[in-house]
Design a protein around this motif. Structure first.
Motif, PDB file in Angstrom:
ATOM      1  N   THR A  21       0.841  -1.192   0.000  1.00 26.07           N
ATOM      2  CA  THR A  21       0.000   0.000   0.000  1.00 26.07           C
ATOM      3  C   THR A  21       0.877   1.243   0.000  1.00 26.07           C
ATOM      4  N   GLY A  22       0.790   2.018  -1.064  1.00 25.44           N
ATOM      5  CA  GLY A  22       1.543   3.267  -1.150  1.00 25.44           C
ATOM      6  C   GLY A  22       0.609   4.456  -1.106  1.00 25.44           C
ATOM      7  N   LEU A  23       0.867   5.404  -0.215  1.00 26.76           N
ATOM      8  CA  LEU A  23       0.020   6.579  -0.056  1.00 26.76           C
ATOM      9  C   LEU A  23       0.819   7.833  -0.392  1.00 26.76           C
ATOM     10  N   LYS A  24       0.246   8.675  -1.223  1.00 26.79           N
ATOM     11  CA  LYS A  24       0.893   9.933  -1.573  1.00 26.79           C
ATOM     12  C   LYS A  24       0.490  10.997  -0.554  1.00 26.79           C
ATOM     13  N   ILE A  25       1.482  11.604   0.074  1.00 24.91           N
ATOM     14  CA  ILE A  25       1.275  12.634   1.085  1.00 24.91           C
ATOM     15  C   ILE A  25       1.996  13.905   0.650  1.00 24.91           C
ATOM     16  N   VAL A  26       1.315  15.038   0.765  1.00 25.92           N
ATOM     17  CA  VAL A  26       1.934  16.317   0.420  1.00 25.92           C
ATOM     18  C   VAL A  26       2.163  17.126   1.695  1.00 25.92           C
ATOM     19  N   ILE A  27       3.327  17.744   1.791  1.00 23.52           N
ATOM     20  CA  ILE A  27       3.662  18.607   2.932  1.00 23.52           C
ATOM     21  C   ILE A  27       3.699  20.040   2.424  1.00 23.52           C
ATOM     22  N   VAL A  28       2.830  20.877   2.973  1.00 22.29           N
ATOM     23  CA  VAL A  28       2.701  22.249   2.497  1.00 22.29           C
ATOM     24  C   VAL A  28       2.869  23.226   3.653  1.00 22.29           C
ATOM     25  N   GLY A 114      -3.806  12.701   1.525  1.00 20.75           N
ATOM     26  CA  GLY A 114      -3.804  13.555   2.700  1.00 20.75           C
ATOM     27  C   GLY A 114      -2.602  14.480   2.684  1.00 20.75           C
ATOM     28  N   ALA A 115      -2.625  15.447   3.588  1.00 16.33           N
ATOM     29  CA  ALA A 115      -1.559  16.448   3.601  1.00 16.33           C
ATOM     30  C   ALA A 115      -1.208  16.843   5.022  1.00 16.33           C
ATOM     31  N   VAL A 116      -0.010  17.376   5.160  1.00 15.82           N
ATOM     32  CA  VAL A 116       0.461  17.980   6.404  1.00 15.82           C
ATOM     33  C   VAL A 116       0.667  19.463   6.142  1.00 15.82           C
ATOM     34  N   VAL A 117       0.038  20.304   6.947  1.00  8.57           N
ATOM     35  CA  VAL A 117       0.296  21.736   6.883  1.00  8.57           C
ATOM     36  C   VAL A 117       1.269  22.080   8.002  1.00  8.57           C
ATOM     37  N   LEU A 118       2.476  22.490   7.632  1.00  9.54           N
ATOM     38  CA  LEU A 118       3.460  22.918   8.626  1.00  9.54           C
ATOM     39  C   LEU A 118       3.242  24.395   8.926  1.00  9.54           C
ATOM     40  N   VAL A 119       3.237  24.726  10.208  1.00 11.71           N
ATOM     41  CA  VAL A 119       2.962  26.095  10.635  1.00 11.71           C
ATOM     42  C   VAL A 119       4.131  26.642  11.437  1.00 11.71           C
ATOM     43  N   ASP A 120       4.523  27.861  11.122  1.00  9.52           N
ATOM     44  CA  ASP A 120       5.507  28.622  11.892  1.00  9.52           C
ATOM     45  C   ASP A 120       4.721  29.730  12.586  1.00  9.52           C
ATOM     46  N   THR A 121       4.657  29.701  13.911  1.00 15.43           N
ATOM     47  CA  THR A 121       3.808  30.657  14.636  1.00 15.43           C
ATOM     48  C   THR A 121       4.292  32.092  14.511  1.00 15.43           C
ATOM     49  N   ARG A 122       5.511  32.297  14.050  1.00 14.69           N
ATOM     50  CA  ARG A 122       6.003  33.657  13.829  1.00 14.69           C
ATOM     51  C   ARG A 122       5.395  34.262  12.566  1.00 14.69           C
ATOM     52  N   ARG A 123       4.865  33.380  11.699  1.00 16.32           N
ATOM     53  CA  ARG A 123       4.294  33.834  10.424  1.00 16.32           C
ATOM     54  C   ARG A 123       3.057  33.006  10.107  1.00 16.32           C
ATOM     55  N   MET A 124       2.078  33.049  10.991  1.00 14.24           N
ATOM     56  CA  MET A 124       0.914  32.189  10.821  1.00 14.24           C
ATOM     57  C   MET A 124       0.095  32.532   9.585  1.00 14.24           C
ATOM     58  N   ASN A 125       0.144  33.799   9.150  1.00 13.51           N
ATOM     59  CA  ASN A 125      -0.616  34.183   7.958  1.00 13.51           C
ATOM     60  C   ASN A 125      -0.190  33.407   6.722  1.00 13.51           C
ATOM     61  N   ASP A 126       1.062  32.900   6.733  1.00 15.19           N
ATOM     62  CA  ASP A 126       1.562  32.142   5.594  1.00 15.19           C
ATOM     63  C   ASP A 126       0.856  30.791   5.439  1.00 15.19           C
ATOM     64  N   SER A 127       0.100  30.385   6.463  1.00 18.95           N
ATOM     65  CA  SER A 127      -0.569  29.086   6.432  1.00 18.95           C
ATOM     66  C   SER A 127      -1.920  29.136   5.738  1.00 18.95           C
ATOM     67  N   LEU A 134      -6.235  23.179   0.277  1.00 21.66           N
ATOM     68  CA  LEU A 134      -6.595  21.819   0.689  1.00 21.66           C
ATOM     69  C   LEU A 134      -8.100  21.685   0.879  1.00 21.66           C
ATOM     70  N   GLU A 135      -8.706  22.690   1.487  1.00 20.58           N
ATOM     71  CA  GLU A 135     -10.150  22.659   1.664  1.00 20.58           C
ATOM     72  C   GLU A 135     -10.848  22.714   0.305  1.00 20.58           C
ATOM     73  N   HIS A 136     -10.306  23.488  -0.622  1.00 24.04           N
ATOM     74  CA  HIS A 136     -10.873  23.580  -1.967  1.00 24.04           C
ATOM     75  C   HIS A 136     -10.854  22.218  -2.661  1.00 24.04           C
ATOM     76  N   HIS A 137      -9.761  21.476  -2.484  1.00 25.62           N
ATOM     77  CA  HIS A 137      -9.630  20.162  -3.107  1.00 25.62           C
ATOM     78  C   HIS A 137     -10.274  19.057  -2.269  1.00 25.62           C
ATOM     79  N   LYS A 138     -10.816  19.432  -1.100  1.00 23.81           N
ATOM     80  CA  LYS A 138     -11.406  18.455  -0.175  1.00 23.81           C
ATOM     81  C   LYS A 138     -10.393  17.371   0.205  1.00 23.81           C
ATOM     82  N   THR A 139      -9.163  17.824   0.419  1.00 18.27           N
ATOM     83  CA  THR A 139      -8.079  16.926   0.824  1.00 18.27           C
ATOM     84  C   THR A 139      -7.939  16.945   2.341  1.00 18.27           C
TER      85      THR A 139
END
Length: 205
Positions: A21-28, A114-127, A134-139
């Motif tokens: 089983t191979g799953l494609k995961i995107v890190i954004v 599925g995806a991982v959203v990495l967040v830097d709290t110093r620049r949260m607006n970048d998230s 991701l919500e648009h793609h229903k991912t």
């Protein structure tokens, strides 16, 4: 991310014969949030990356602000692989963070479970853009807060959830992208989330 010791593994593991089983995961996430570092820290293979040295051409185009010490940038995507079990393998794609490369994201999302959203709290607006796409793609996705050593605010996860207007069903956790086990915990959280969603869908008449 400060002077903490990196736990990047030099051991690279061949793909197990039992893998089925191979799953494609995107890190954004935003520019300089740690996507390349996360892929490197967990990958069993030598990661493919498209990092280039930042030049004067990027001045005024790429917002370096809180990442002024960053000297390289991903211009296409990072790729790595990690086996969670003998049968389940994750293929990791780290998306570029700069706005001028966002056009690549929709293509990377194709076939992604599925995806991982990495967040830097110093620049949260970048998230915001990552979450919106991701919500648009229903991912389905999880949010991992990459804690930087020079982050003096130390917002709680609940404060970050409120700031990003994330619903309660979206998993959120702290991580250190430099540390293999921490990155693996993020990926396991995502797989568990995908499993729960699949089970809920099956139970729906």
């Amino acid at each position: 991310m400060g002077s903490a010791t990196s736990e990047l593994s030099s051991h690279r593991t061949p793909l197990a014969d039992a893998a089925e089983t191979g799953l494609k995961i995107v890190i954004v996430g935003g520019f300089g949030v740690g996507k390349t570092t996360l892929v490197r820290s967990v990958s069993e293979i030598r990661p493919l990356n498209t990092e280039e040295v930042m030049t004067q051409a990027g001045v005024g185009v790429d917002e370096t602000g809180a990442v002024s010490t960053k000297t390289t940038t991903t211009v296409a995507f990072d790729f790595g692989r990690i086996s969670l079990t003998e049968r389940m393998v994750l293929y990791l794609f780290g998306a570029p963070g700069q706005e001028r490369f966002w056009f690549l994201w929709d293509r990377l999302f194709s076939g992604t479970l599925g995806a991982v959203v990495l967040v830097d709290t110093r620049r949260m607006n970048d998230s915001w853009y990552a979450i919106d796409r991701l919500e648009h793609h229903k991912t389905p996705f999880v949010v991992a807060v990459n804690r930087f050593d020079d982050d003096t605010h130390r917002y709680s996860l609940e404060e970050i959830r409120q700031a990003l207007a994330l619903p309660e069903h979206v998993p959120m956790l702290d991580c250190d992208a430099r540390v293999r086990q921490s990155g693996k915990d993020v990926l396991i959280t995502l797989v568990d989330h995908l499993y729960e969603l699949a089970m809920a869908q099956e139970a729906t008449p």
